[in-house]
Enzyme design. Structure first.
Site, PDB file in Angstrom:
ATOM      1  N   PHE A 152      -4.427   2.856  14.791  1.00 34.48           N
ATOM      2  CA  PHE A 152      -4.829   3.866  13.815  1.00 34.48           C
ATOM      3  C   PHE A 152      -5.933   3.220  12.978  1.00 34.48           C
ATOM      4  CE2 PHE A 152      -2.109   7.691  13.221  1.00 34.48           C
ATOM      5  CZ  PHE A 152      -1.308   7.522  14.324  1.00 34.48           C
ATOM      6  N   ASN A 182       0.852  -1.194   0.000  1.00 35.91           N
ATOM      7  CA  ASN A 182       0.000   0.000   0.000  1.00 35.91           C
ATOM      8  C   ASN A 182       0.891   1.249   0.000  1.00 35.91           C
ATOM      9  OD1 ASN A 182       0.608   0.804   2.849  1.00 35.91           O
ATOM     10  ND2 ASN A 182      -0.263  -1.230   3.208  1.00 35.91           N
ATOM     11  N   LYS A 232     -10.963  -4.515  18.881  1.00 35.93           N
ATOM     12  CA  LYS A 232      -9.573  -4.961  19.075  1.00 35.93           C
ATOM     13  C   LYS A 232      -9.096  -4.761  20.511  1.00 35.93           C
ATOM     14  CE  LYS A 232      -8.182  -4.189  14.234  1.00 35.93           C
ATOM     15  NZ  LYS A 232      -7.027  -4.186  13.330  1.00 35.93           N
ATOM     16  N   LYS A 275     -13.352  -0.476  15.688  1.00 36.77           N
ATOM     17  CA  LYS A 275     -12.036  -1.128  15.867  1.00 36.77           C
ATOM     18  C   LYS A 275     -11.510  -0.934  17.288  1.00 36.77           C
ATOM     19  CE  LYS A 275     -10.534  -1.022  11.079  1.00 36.77           C
ATOM     20  NZ  LYS A 275      -9.917  -0.283   9.990  1.00 36.77           N
ATOM     21  N   PRO A 290      -2.296 -12.288  10.169  1.00 32.51           N
ATOM     22  CA  PRO A 290      -2.660 -12.140  11.586  1.00 32.51           C
ATOM     23  C   PRO A 290      -2.851 -10.663  11.904  1.00 32.51           C
ATOM     24  CG  PRO A 290      -0.309 -12.589  11.326  1.00 32.51           C
ATOM     25  CD  PRO A 290      -0.926 -12.742   9.969  1.00 32.51           C
ATOM     26  N   ASP A 291      -3.724 -10.373  12.867  1.00 29.36           N
ATOM     27  CA  ASP A 291      -3.904  -8.976  13.288  1.00 29.36           C
ATOM     28  C   ASP A 291      -2.916  -8.683  14.423  1.00 29.36           C
ATOM     29  OD1 ASP A 291      -4.857  -6.538  14.535  1.00 29.36           O
ATOM     30  OD2 ASP A 291      -6.550  -6.747  13.177  1.00 29.36           O
ATOM     31  N   ILE A 292      -1.894  -7.906  14.096  1.00 30.01           N
ATOM     32  CA  ILE A 292      -0.796  -7.652  15.049  1.00 30.01           C
ATOM     33  C   ILE A 292      -1.302  -6.873  16.264  1.00 30.01           C
ATOM     34  CG2 ILE A 292       1.441  -6.475  15.285  1.00 30.01           C
ATOM     35  CD1 ILE A 292       1.604  -6.916  12.116  1.00 30.01           C
TER      36      ILE A 292
HETATM   37  O1  PMT Z   1       2.751   6.205   6.572  1.00 31.64           O
HETATM   38  P1  PMT Z   1       2.124   7.502   6.117  1.00 31.64           P
HETATM   39  O2  PMT Z   1       2.265   7.710   4.621  1.00 31.64           O
HETATM   40  O3  PMT Z   1       2.581   8.686   6.916  1.00 31.64           O
HETATM   41  O4  PMT Z   1       0.554   7.380   6.335  1.00 31.64           O
HETATM   42  C1  PMT Z   1       0.052   7.268   7.626  1.00 31.64           C
HETATM   43  C2  PMT Z   1      -1.077   6.221   7.696  1.00 31.64           C
HETATM   44  C3  PMT Z   1      -2.250   6.660   6.840  1.00 31.64           C
HETATM   45  C4  PMT Z   1      -0.574   4.866   7.223  1.00 31.64           C
HETATM   46  C5  PMT Z   1      -1.475   6.137   9.209  1.00 31.64           C
HETATM   47  O5  PMT Z   1      -1.905   7.393   9.652  1.00 31.64           O
HETATM   48  C6  PMT Z   1      -2.596   5.138   9.420  1.00 31.64           C
HETATM   49  O6  PMT Z   1      -3.765   5.443   9.346  1.00 31.64           O
HETATM   50  N1  PMT Z   1      -2.189   3.890   9.743  1.00 31.64           N
HETATM   51  C7  PMT Z   1      -3.099   2.723   9.891  1.00 31.64           C
HETATM   52  C8  PMT Z   1      -3.288   2.077   8.555  1.00 31.64           C
HETATM   53  C9  PMT Z   1      -4.156   0.848   8.618  1.00 31.64           C
HETATM   54  O7  PMT Z   1      -3.717  -0.202   8.235  1.00 31.64           O
HETATM   55  O8  PMT Z   1      -5.327   0.992   9.154  1.00 31.64           O
HETATM   56  P2  PMT Z   1      -6.431  -0.198   9.326  1.00 31.64           P
HETATM   57  O9  PMT Z   1      -7.687   0.540   9.621  1.00 31.64           O
HETATM   58  O10 PMT Z   1      -6.419  -1.097   8.143  1.00 31.64           O
HETATM   59  O11 PMT Z   1      -5.915  -1.010  10.563  1.00 31.64           O
HETATM   60  C10 PMT Z   1      -6.348  -0.737  11.891  1.00 31.64           C
HETATM   61  C11 PMT Z   1      -5.222  -0.910  12.870  1.00 31.64           C
HETATM   62  O12 PMT Z   1      -4.871  -2.289  12.949  1.00 31.64           O
HETATM   63  C12 PMT Z   1      -3.957  -0.173  12.529  1.00 31.64           C
HETATM   64  O13 PMT Z   1      -3.428   0.321  13.739  1.00 31.64           O
HETATM   65  C13 PMT Z   1      -3.049  -1.242  11.923  1.00 31.64           C
HETATM   66  O14 PMT Z   1      -1.675  -0.963  12.178  1.00 31.64           O
HETATM   67  C14 PMT Z   1      -3.502  -2.470  12.676  1.00 31.64           C
HETATM   68  N2  PMT Z   1      -3.402  -3.722  11.913  1.00 31.64           N
HETATM   69  C15 PMT Z   1      -4.137  -3.927  10.774  1.00 31.64           C
HETATM   70  C16 PMT Z   1      -4.068  -5.153  10.127  1.00 31.64           C
HETATM   71  C17 PMT Z   1      -3.239  -6.171  10.652  1.00 31.64           C
HETATM   72  N3  PMT Z   1      -3.147  -7.337  10.048  1.00 31.64           N
HETATM   73  N4  PMT Z   1      -2.527  -5.943  11.782  1.00 31.64           N
HETATM   74  C18 PMT Z   1      -2.587  -4.754  12.411  1.00 31.64           C
HETATM   75  O15 PMT Z   1      -1.914  -4.570  13.428  1.00 31.64           O
END
Ligand code: PMT
Length: 430
Positions: free
Chosen positions: A347, A227, A365, A361, A324-326
């Site tokens: 985030f 991404n 989570k 979330k 896996p969801d970290i």
């Molecule tokens: O890196 P930049 O270009 O500065 O951009 C910043 C950002 C947009 C990446 C950042 O601000 C942001 O929003 N990060 C979270 C991106 C994301 O994957 O969001 P999500 O809604 O899909 O995931 C929710 C949360 O679960 C996140 O904290 C993610 O790190 C975590 N996650 C998701 C999937 C997974 N398999 N494991 C995780 O830990």
């Protein structure tokens, strides 16, 4: 009950239309038992009379640097030493520029240089002035110099514009000051003394682990799924955490950024590697912040050799399996009371129903806080230099919403980290 009884606060006021709100703030502080000395710039006096503050605080208002009468009472150095906190509300763009360059041409700027007390600035100005690169650069510089910036509120402005730049309401500023004094990092730092010690930093003694950047999930030796995350937001948080005195571990996907000074970084490529690195740190992490954009799926099978384009095949179907969801793994409750789970912050990068999905979330989570990031707007989110987010914090059933206006990822990282650590410390106490 507030923690403001007998706290010694200098309320600085510079020349903006929002100066009237500071009268309400002064009243709230005095009512809560704080000792308040007001310092006004010349510009501020064009908007509101010093007499108003004298009546509200019961003390003469300080307006001049070298006023023999004032110096005979509480001189400017004495005033600088007296303060446990200096808060300047409103802080104009001009005052920000003067503070950023270390000017000491009037009483307020001199006090900021002469005092060892923390200085919190509440910028208030027209939204275009706040967005201007010069102001944003000054905001960044000020935070690097150790000033704390209180994010301006968004909404309709006195000039008719709509956007970020309003002075937060007096009640919001009051709670900010109250949480500052309540947070345990401040305790014992400013005992009744003429020579106060500098305040302890919020992150001192804390171990903070942050994930940043994208993951790359290989399809074959030359192709992968990924991404647009640049890592800027996560790296800004890591730099802010070092500034706050924390021990910082960064687990980063592939990005083109320099590791911030003082940060230990583990480089990973896939979600599985990121999980392994995070799990290793789980028992030695106090605060875990998941800013990485982790790929939700990976290829079920990774080809050993480069997949060849087939002349007779117009479609290629890939089978993906869930990663896996970290974050959820890190946030799982533990039964071992000696190794409690870290305080977990996620985030949520969303393109629609941003707030609803983020709160879902937060609960699903089992997180303490989540930062909602609307990535449908290309000026913020993935790859951009700026961001605008909403921080949701959760205490039991109660979810608190706190929008942070658009600013550079550097400044936003510092503001977010400050708020997260204040909340973390409050939670530790309760
Ligand atoms: O890196 P930049 O270009 O500065 O951009 C910043 C950002 C947009 C990446 C950042 O601000 C942001 O929003 N990060 C979270 C991106 C994301 O994957 O969001 P999500 O809604 O899909 O995931 C929710 C949360 O679960 C996140 O904290 C993610 O790190 C975590 N996650 C998701 C999937 C997974 N398999 N494991 C995780 O830990």
């Amino acid at each position: 009950m507030t923690g403001l009884i007998n706290k010694r606060i200098i309320l600085g006021i510079s020349g903006g239309i929002a100066a009237y709100k500071s009268a309400f703030l002064a009243r709230l502080l005095v009512k809560a038992g704080a000792k308040v000395n007001v310092v006004m710039t010349q510009g501020a006096q064009a908007f509101i009379q010093p007499l108003t503050f004298q009546a509200l605080t019961g003390h003469p208002v300080h307006t001049h640097l070298l006023n023999p009468e004032a110096e005979a009472g509480m001189g400017h150095i004495e005033l600088a030493r007296w303060a446990e906190l200096i808060i300047i509300a409103p802080t104009t763009a001009d005052l920000m520029a003067r503070l950023a360059t270390g000017h000491a041409g009037d009483l307020l700027t001199t006090l900021c240089l002469a005092s060892k007390a923390p200085v919190h600035l509440a910028p208030a100005m027209n939204q275009a002035m706040w967005q201007h690169p010069a102001t944003q650069r000054n905001a960044q510089l000020l935070t690097e110099l150790g000033y704390t910036l209180i994010p301006p509120a968004e909404g309709e402005q006195a000039c008719g514009d709509v956007g970020a730049g309003r002075l937060p309401e007096p009640e919001t500023l009051f709670s900010w000051i109250d949480s500052f004094f309540k947070s345990s990092f401040f305790k014992n730092s400013f005992v009744e003394s003429n020579q106060p010690e500098p305040a302890k930093k919020l992150g001192e003694g804390l171990r903070i682990t942050i994930t940043a950047g994208p993951t790359q999930e290989p399809l074959d030796p030359v192709r992968y799924l990924s991404n647009h995350s640049s890592g800027k937001m996560g790296y800004a948080l890591a730099a802010a955490a070092v500034e706050q005195g924390a021990t910082v571990k960064l687990i980063s996907g592939p990005v083109n950024l320099a590791i911030p000074d003082g940060v230990h970084c583990t480089h990973i490529t896939t979600a599985a590697q990121m999980l392994e690195a995070c799990e290793k740190l789980r028992s030695t992490t106090d605060v875990f912040i998941a800013c990485a954009a982790v790929a939700d799926y990976r290829a079920e099978a990774v080809a050993d050799q480069k997949m060849k384009k087939q002349a007779n095949q117009d479609e290629l179907i890939l089978k993906l399996v869930k990663n896996p969801d970290i974050l959820a793994t890190m946030a799982q409750a533990t039964v071992d009371t000696h190794k409690p789970r870290p305080f977990c912050v996620g985030f949520a990068a969303e393109t629609q129903q941003v707030e609803d999905y983020a709160q879902d979330k937060l609960v699903r989570k089992n997180l303490d806080a989540i930062v909602a990031n609307d990535v449908s707007d290309s000026s913020i989110g993935f790859g951009s230099d700026e961001n605008r987010v909403i921080l949701f914090t959760r205490a039991g059933e109660c979810i608190h919403r706190d929008p942070l206006p658009q600013s550079s990822k550097g400044v936003l990282g510092q503001q977010l980290l400050f708020k997260l650590l204040v909340f973390y410390k409050e939670q530790q106490k309760s």
